[in-house]
Design a protein around this motif. Sequence first.
Motif, PDB file in Angstrom:
ATOM      1  N   GLY A 175       0.822  -1.209   0.000  1.00 57.62           N
ATOM      2  CA  GLY A 175       0.000   0.000   0.000  1.00 57.62           C
ATOM      3  C   GLY A 175       0.853   1.255   0.000  1.00 57.62           C
ATOM      4  O   GLY A 175       1.678   1.456   0.878  1.00 57.62           O
ATOM      5  N   GLY A 176       0.661   2.109  -0.999  1.00 62.09           N
ATOM      6  CA  GLY A 176       1.397   3.373  -1.076  1.00 62.09           C
ATOM      7  C   GLY A 176       2.766   3.273  -1.698  1.00 62.09           C
ATOM      8  O   GLY A 176       3.445   4.296  -1.850  1.00 62.09           O
ATOM      9  N   ILE A 195      -5.796  -2.913 -10.446  1.00 59.64           N
ATOM     10  CA  ILE A 195      -4.596  -3.716 -10.706  1.00 59.64           C
ATOM     11  C   ILE A 195      -4.354  -3.723 -12.213  1.00 59.64           C
ATOM     12  O   ILE A 195      -5.269  -4.046 -12.978  1.00 59.64           O
ATOM     13  CB  ILE A 195      -4.764  -5.155 -10.189  1.00 59.64           C
ATOM     14  CG1 ILE A 195      -5.121  -5.153  -8.694  1.00 59.64           C
ATOM     15  CG2 ILE A 195      -3.496  -5.960 -10.426  1.00 59.64           C
ATOM     16  CD1 ILE A 195      -5.386  -6.536  -8.139  1.00 59.64           C
ATOM     17  N   PRO A 196      -3.164  -3.367 -12.687  1.00 54.91           N
ATOM     18  CA  PRO A 196      -2.902  -3.379 -14.140  1.00 54.91           C
ATOM     19  C   PRO A 196      -3.178  -4.757 -14.736  1.00 54.91           C
ATOM     20  O   PRO A 196      -2.918  -5.798 -14.116  1.00 54.91           O
ATOM     21  CB  PRO A 196      -1.420  -3.008 -14.233  1.00 54.91           C
ATOM     22  CG  PRO A 196      -1.117  -2.284 -12.958  1.00 54.91           C
ATOM     23  CD  PRO A 196      -2.002  -2.893 -11.922  1.00 54.91           C
ATOM     24  N   ASP A 243       7.444   2.457 -12.023  1.00 54.08           N
ATOM     25  CA  ASP A 243       6.174   1.810 -11.742  1.00 54.08           C
ATOM     26  C   ASP A 243       6.440   0.502 -11.003  1.00 54.08           C
ATOM     27  O   ASP A 243       6.949  -0.461 -11.579  1.00 54.08           O
ATOM     28  CB  ASP A 243       5.451   1.533 -13.060  1.00 54.08           C
ATOM     29  CG  ASP A 243       4.057   0.956 -12.830  1.00 54.08           C
ATOM     30  OD1 ASP A 243       3.673   0.809 -11.651  1.00 54.08           O
ATOM     31  OD2 ASP A 243       3.366   0.671 -13.817  1.00 54.08           O
ATOM     32  N   PRO A 244       6.128   0.431  -9.714  1.00 49.10           N
ATOM     33  CA  PRO A 244       6.391  -0.815  -8.967  1.00 49.10           C
ATOM     34  C   PRO A 244       5.555  -1.985  -9.471  1.00 49.10           C
ATOM     35  O   PRO A 244       5.967  -3.135  -9.344  1.00 49.10           O
ATOM     36  CB  PRO A 244       6.048  -0.444  -7.521  1.00 49.10           C
ATOM     37  CG  PRO A 244       5.168   0.759  -7.616  1.00 49.10           C
ATOM     38  CD  PRO A 244       5.587   1.490  -8.854  1.00 49.10           C
ATOM     39  N   ALA A 245       4.366  -1.701 -10.036  1.00 44.98           N
ATOM     40  CA  ALA A 245       3.547  -2.793 -10.565  1.00 44.98           C
ATOM     41  C   ALA A 245       4.267  -3.483 -11.723  1.00 44.98           C
ATOM     42  O   ALA A 245       4.211  -4.707 -11.868  1.00 44.98           O
ATOM     43  CB  ALA A 245       2.192  -2.253 -11.014  1.00 44.98           C
ATOM     44  N   MET A 249      -0.911   0.165  -5.035  1.00 47.51           N
ATOM     45  CA  MET A 249       0.360   0.740  -5.466  1.00 47.51           C
ATOM     46  C   MET A 249       0.090   1.918  -6.404  1.00 47.51           C
ATOM     47  O   MET A 249      -0.948   1.987  -7.059  1.00 47.51           O
ATOM     48  CB  MET A 249       1.209  -0.308  -6.193  1.00 47.51           C
ATOM     49  CG  MET A 249       1.740  -1.402  -5.309  1.00 47.51           C
ATOM     50  SD  MET A 249       2.837  -2.518  -6.210  1.00 47.51           S
ATOM     51  CE  MET A 249       1.676  -3.265  -7.348  1.00 47.51           C
ATOM     52  N   SER A 250       1.043   2.828  -6.447  1.00 51.85           N
ATOM     53  CA  SER A 250       0.941   3.959  -7.361  1.00 51.85           C
ATOM     54  C   SER A 250       2.259   4.090  -8.092  1.00 51.85           C
ATOM     55  O   SER A 250       3.184   3.293  -7.896  1.00 51.85           O
ATOM     56  CB  SER A 250       0.608   5.242  -6.589  1.00 51.85           C
ATOM     57  OG  SER A 250       1.597   5.503  -5.607  1.00 51.85           O
TER      58      SER A 250
END
Length: 805
Positions: free
Chosen positions: A382-383, A477-478, A434-436, A427-428
Amino acid sequence: MTKHSETLTVPLLPLRDIVLFPHMVAPLFVGREKSVQAIEHAMAADEEIFLATQRDAKVDDPREADIHRVGTLGTILQLLRLPDGTVKVLIEGKRRARITAYRSGERFFLVDVAPLVEVPGTGPEIEAVMRVTIGAFEEYVKLNKKIPSEVALSISSIDDPARLSDTIAAHIPLKVHDKQSLLEQVHAGRRLERLLTLMRTEIQVAQTEQRIKERVKKQMEKNQRDYYLNEQMRAIQKEMGQKDEGQSELIELERRIKRKRLPREAAAKVRQEFKKLKMMAPMSAEATVVRNYIDWILSLPWLERTRDKNDIAEAERILNEDHYGLEKPKERILDYLAVQTLVKKMKGPILCLVGPPGVGKTSLARSVARALGRNFVRLSLGGVRDEAEIRGHRRTYIGALPGKIIQSLRRAGTKNPVFCLDEVDKMSMDFRGDPAAALLEVLDPEQNATFNDHYLDLDYDLSEVLFITTANALHTIPLPLQDRMEIIELEGYTEEEKLEIAKGFLLPRQIEAHGLTPDRMQVSDGAILEIIRSYTREAGVRSLERALATICRKVAREVAKDSEGDRVVKVNQASLNRHLGVPKYRQKKKEEKSEIGVVTGLAWTETGGAILEIEAAVMPGKGRLTITGKLGDVMQESVRAAMSYVRSRAHQFGLPWDFYQKVDIHVHVPEGAIPKDGPSAGITIATAIVSALLRIPVRNDVAMTGEITLRGRVLPIGGLKEKLLAARRSGVETVLIPEENERDLKEIPPKLARSLAIERVEHMDEVLRRALDMEDPDSLFTGLGPAEAPDCFQRPEAAEVHAPH
């Protein structure tokens, strides 16, 4: 100055740590009272002064035995009195002399001195010594940058051996006793030879120092003063044959490297870095970086793993013991265990548990670890908005660390833990990456066997890790990340399930946590149900557990006041107000009677299902459509789509084709402070508009959900279970759902499905037939319209405006 057959009587000035040679001009600071008076006497008498060096510079009040007999006669060129009482004098040495006697009775030293006769050297031998001495001095000047190069030029022009030796001796930093021995030597040739020997020694020291500096300079980084000092110390210790400091630490690190089981690539990297570390200064900044890197590699579980428990029956017992319900995720875990018993090595699946807060996603992951016998590690995403949080920082950055994945595995201690990635939907991203996208490699079973952390710069095998991710919603979520995970949806609990969870898990845990026992505190089922309905509004059980904790605190307070200690506190539905206060929520109920323009809709929220009473009112106007209730863009589009459907069916409803130009229609959803959005209210809005236009009531025991198209088709929706739960709570008997949602009825608990009359509809016409309160619903589509035309279609002067219900 008094002369007695070559003997002179002059004042004596004792010197500390300095030897004054003839032809040498030196500034002196004089502070001792005897010395100041000797200088004043010499200045007043305009005579020479004798300068001799003390044997021990620490003696403040020297006596005759403390002063060398041989010294230099000199003249005072300049005298300056300083404010602190000291005197600064500039003295020039003239010639050598020896003390023959001390005069008594003076306030300062007054001595008889006899000048020493110089023995000049002549011939080729003295000439050769002079040339060698001058050459040695020039070599020394090149090594010692403190002596100006002009001095070497002036020395080369001196042709007097006595003066040459004195001038060179004055400029070389020799020890005091060596300079004193040169001063006492009156033979110029021997003095030059002695000076040459001393100078050779100084040249060797300077060359050694230069060699040390050059060695240090090759190994140090620019502008690192500390590094330079440490390397210089190390080089000096090497010259002296001493061992380096920090050797024991390197020995311990080498012992750890030999004990640690590592893959081939990691072992080669550690040996290479350790070899570099041994060549560095222990206290240098680069050595700290390398030492930390080696420590990270050694502390990771490269080959350590736990053995899985392959007892499926035991695993099923543990899962049921820890969680009530959640059949789908439990089945998936047991399927995985069954495959593990048949296959020796299987790539760890990536499970994504999606559901509202408080339904037990994280605790289920913990139970999976317990059932498998694996270590458990949890990481909250988160975050997180920095790619380096996942993949680590490169070692070139100051304060670099591995990513959270590698850090968590270090805590786990094994390479096959159950790894819970919490809040993967929160996540952002920003300018740091981009962490995703960084998680794509981590959560891909085909790629994570060679996960490469930027800090380690080594491939780490994550294929044996059982990743379980949790999320509240899928839409954030991507899609590429969703594609790598197996989605398991956890729906909200029914009231019966919440009751069982509270009785079997939550209440016993809170009773124990508050120091109570089941014998001292009893909570009725009715009280728990009332808490669920009136004090909590959620899909999960987190707020329910907090409410039970509040009751336990109140009961603990009452029990603590009981002096006898045998009081039993019973909590029932009637006493809830005393423990929890006024109910926070009122349960929405269906309308008491059928109303015109009021329809009960069903909505899904992240905290569970809810009912919406959608209202529509028709007023004389000019065709304006008003939408209120803080609706989102999608829901506003549903209102316009519903209006277009009604206009397209105006002929069948018996309405004039231009009816919308004579009226204003207002669609409102109560609780306007709460944002609402989604397409599933389409048929509900259309029903409300038709009811308001045709003045036909809507059945109060019917609720509906479904998306509408311009042609009137009813499209499927999501969150069916939560919506049916909300319908049952509100007392609705009949629920209209899209035909395509029939397959979802298989996932609905049988008890919930039996408590409602669930009717499937494909078209808006079917919705109107079932929802409008008419004796003959088919007459609605004959084109004849209702028995009475709505007032708003009459002339304005004859119209009667009805207030909306």
